[in-house]
Design a protein around this motif. Structure first.
Motif, PDB file in Angstrom:
ATOM      1  N   ILE A 124       0.815  -1.205   0.000  1.00  0.00           N
ATOM      2  CA  ILE A 124       0.000   0.000   0.000  1.00  0.00           C
ATOM      3  C   ILE A 124       0.850   1.257   0.000  1.00  0.00           C
ATOM      4  CG2 ILE A 124      -0.171   0.144   2.495  1.00  0.00           C
ATOM      5  CD1 ILE A 124      -2.977   0.811  -0.043  1.00  0.00           C
ATOM      6  N   ASN A 125       2.021   1.215   0.625  1.00  0.00           N
ATOM      7  CA  ASN A 125       2.883   2.390   0.655  1.00  0.00           C
ATOM      8  C   ASN A 125       3.418   2.730  -0.726  1.00  0.00           C
ATOM      9  OD1 ASN A 125       2.586   2.736   3.436  1.00  0.00           O
ATOM     10  ND2 ASN A 125       4.264   1.311   3.887  1.00  0.00           N
ATOM     11  N   GLY A 165      -5.614  -5.094   1.182  1.00  0.00           N
ATOM     12  CA  GLY A 165      -5.076  -4.688   2.460  1.00  0.00           C
ATOM     13  C   GLY A 165      -6.172  -4.579   3.492  1.00  0.00           C
ATOM     14  N   GLN A 169      -5.319   0.339   6.150  1.00  0.00           N
ATOM     15  CA  GLN A 169      -4.506   0.667   4.981  1.00  0.00           C
ATOM     16  C   GLN A 169      -5.324   1.415   3.932  1.00  0.00           C
ATOM     17  OE1 GLN A 169      -3.095  -3.345   4.144  1.00  0.00           O
ATOM     18  NE2 GLN A 169      -1.019  -2.723   4.704  1.00  0.00           N
ATOM     19  N   HIS A 172      -5.725   4.861   5.046  1.00  0.00           N
ATOM     20  CA  HIS A 172      -4.480   5.589   4.804  1.00  0.00           C
ATOM     21  C   HIS A 172      -4.379   6.020   3.341  1.00  0.00           C
ATOM     22  CE1 HIS A 172      -0.295   6.764   5.011  1.00  0.00           C
ATOM     23  NE2 HIS A 172       0.033   5.840   4.103  1.00  0.00           N
TER      24      HIS A 172
END
Length: 482
Positions: A124-125, A165, A169, A172
């Motif tokens: 996810i980042n 996710g 997440q 985010h």
């Protein structure tokens, strides 16, 4: 008789004022003398002193006042006529657009970007890091697919957590999208809300709207696509909407004809905001250039004005040769373009390959954002007068079996600005017929093209399209660069 006798003299005439004596008769003239002519005076201009004396007289002052008054009356009359012509002349009226009408939508499945790669990157980042890059190339909104499993609860996307996710997440991701000035539309296709309690769908919508979702996308075959359900959704979206953050409903059209999109039972309320259509029909096989050409021409000729804002995406499968051509088509048609995830413009892909694809993507998106003609201008399909190629016909029974021109073209216009879009779907190069569109300006400048060698100005009389090439040209009259 003596000659000097005292009688009236011979030849003498007595008359009034004349003496009868000889002396008087001799001194009187027989003809009256003419008066002497006056001496000729040559005209001379007035001296400075004389002019100053005369100019100060009442006659000249009155004449000067009349001349000055006549000048200003003439000038004001000309100004009034010019203003009247400008006001009365027909001109396009710019319609304020909503954010989804001005944005470019980028449709992706998060698992394509978030899956773990061999080098350990991803997740996810990694997707969050790409958001500023997507915004820089012109993307204005994301349509996230695959968040919800058909069997999962709308409040718990992908309950197994294997494809995308966890809920934190996703929250985010929504927060990072907001920081990057990207709207996020959640795709809820195939999610059956009918099996839940009456209040549960609204509760789920409120939950995601509170997280920052800009709207929801459904399909015209979903159970949620009904007047009752959509009216409930519109009521919830209205509670979270404002002038700058209006929430929307997007419907993906798969049928040839959509049911009515307005509710006459609720004061003619529009049920959806955007209707997403596909240029190519869905097919199991890779569509050939012939099938693609016929499908494009059919949509260009039969395009109708809608009560709701249209949106276009490629939809079907086409060869790699036509990939960029279809991108140019989607980005220049009236409405909101929706582009599916393309690995060529993925920031994590090969840097040698990415600049060429991302340059075309960025050029098209930014040109559309700043050019009124491409954003909300008029659309005119331009059929060619040249003979068609009989071999260039569709073999698919679902498409019209008729010849299709080798080049497709349409015009986007706003005021005096015209953009010409040319599409050569075929595998052969083609030059333009000089008698094709005699009313169009012959000169222009390249704005975007699927190749890399099209730069600067050009002339339609000498232009030749390469195989599978699409070109966007901004037309102008000879000698002008408007």
């Amino acid at each position: 008789m003596p000659l000097n006798a005292a009688v009236t003299g011979y030849g003498s005439v007595a008359g009034p004022g004349l003496s009868t004596s000889m002396g008087g008769s001799e001194s009187a003239p027989l003809l009256m003398p003419e008066p002497e002519a006056e001496p000729f005076q040559q005209w001379q201009p007035l001296t400075k002193e004389e002019l100053e004396v005369v100019a100060g007289g009442p006659g000249w002052r009155k004449a000067r006042c009349y001349l000055v008054l006549l000048f200003w009356l003439t000038w004001l009359t000309m100004l009034a006529i010019a203003i009247t012509i400008i006001v009365m002349s027909p001109r396009p009226v710019e319609t304020p657009l909503k954010w989804w009408q001005k944005s470019l939508f980028y449709q992706l499945q998060p698992d394509l970007l978030t899956e773990e790669r061999a080098d350990g990157s991803g997740g996810i980042n990694a997707l969050c890091k790409q958001l500023p890059y997507l915004r820089s190339v012109g993307v204005g909104a994301l349509i996230l697919e695959g968040l919800f499993d058909k069997k999962a609860s709308p409040l718990n996307p992908n309950a197994t957590g294997e494809r995308f996710g966890t809920l934190p997440q996703i929250q985010h991701l929504l927060a990072e999208s907001h920081k990057a000035d990207l709207k996020v539309v959640l795709d809820v296709l195939m999610l059956d809300f009918s099996k839940y309690a009456d209040t549960f769908p609204q509760h789920a919508l409120r939950f995601w709207l509170e997280q920052g979702a800009a709207g929801f996308a459904i399909c015209d075959t979903d159970a949620a696509y009904s007047e009752t359900t959509l009216l409930e959704w519109k009521g919830v979206l209205k509670e979270f909407s404002s002038e700058e953050k209006e929430r929307i409903v997007v419907v993906k059209q798969t049928k040839d004809v959509l049911p009515p999109l307005k509710s006459f039972s609720q004061d003619n309320v529009t049920l959806v905001d955007v209707v997403m259509r596909s240029i190519l029909p869905s097919s199991q096989h890779l569509m050939s250039a012939k099938e693609v050409a016929v499908s494009i021409e059919t949509h260009l000729q039969t395009r109708e004005e809608d009560d709701v804002w249209p949106s276009w995406t490629v939809g079907g499968k086409a060869s790699l040769h036509l990939k960029k051509l279809l991108l140019v088509l989607v980005m220049t048609l009236p409405g909101t373009p929706v582009v599916r995830y393309d690995e060529d413009i993925d920031q994590a892909q090969d840097k040698k390959k990415r600049p060429l694809a991302s340059a075309l993507f960025s050029t098209l998106s930014h040109s559309r954002a700043r050019e009124e003609a491409l954003l909300f201008g008029n659309f005119t399909f331009l059929p060619f007068n040249s003979s068609t190629d009989d071999s260039f016909s569709s073999t698919n029974s679902t498409l019209p079996s008729r010849p299709s021109p080798p080049i497709l073209a349409f015009l986007r216009s706003w005021g005096c600005v015209h953009f010409l879009i040319l599409l050569n779907v075929g595998p052969e190069p083609h030059a333009l017929d000089p008698a094709w569109a005699p009313s169009l300006p012959k000169a222009g400048v390249f704005v975007a093209n699927t190749g890399t060698a099209r730069l600067g100005s050009t002339s339609l009389d000498t232009l030749e399209l390469r195989p599978h090439e699409a070109i966007v040209i901004k037309l102008f009259e000879a000698g002008s660069y408007s």
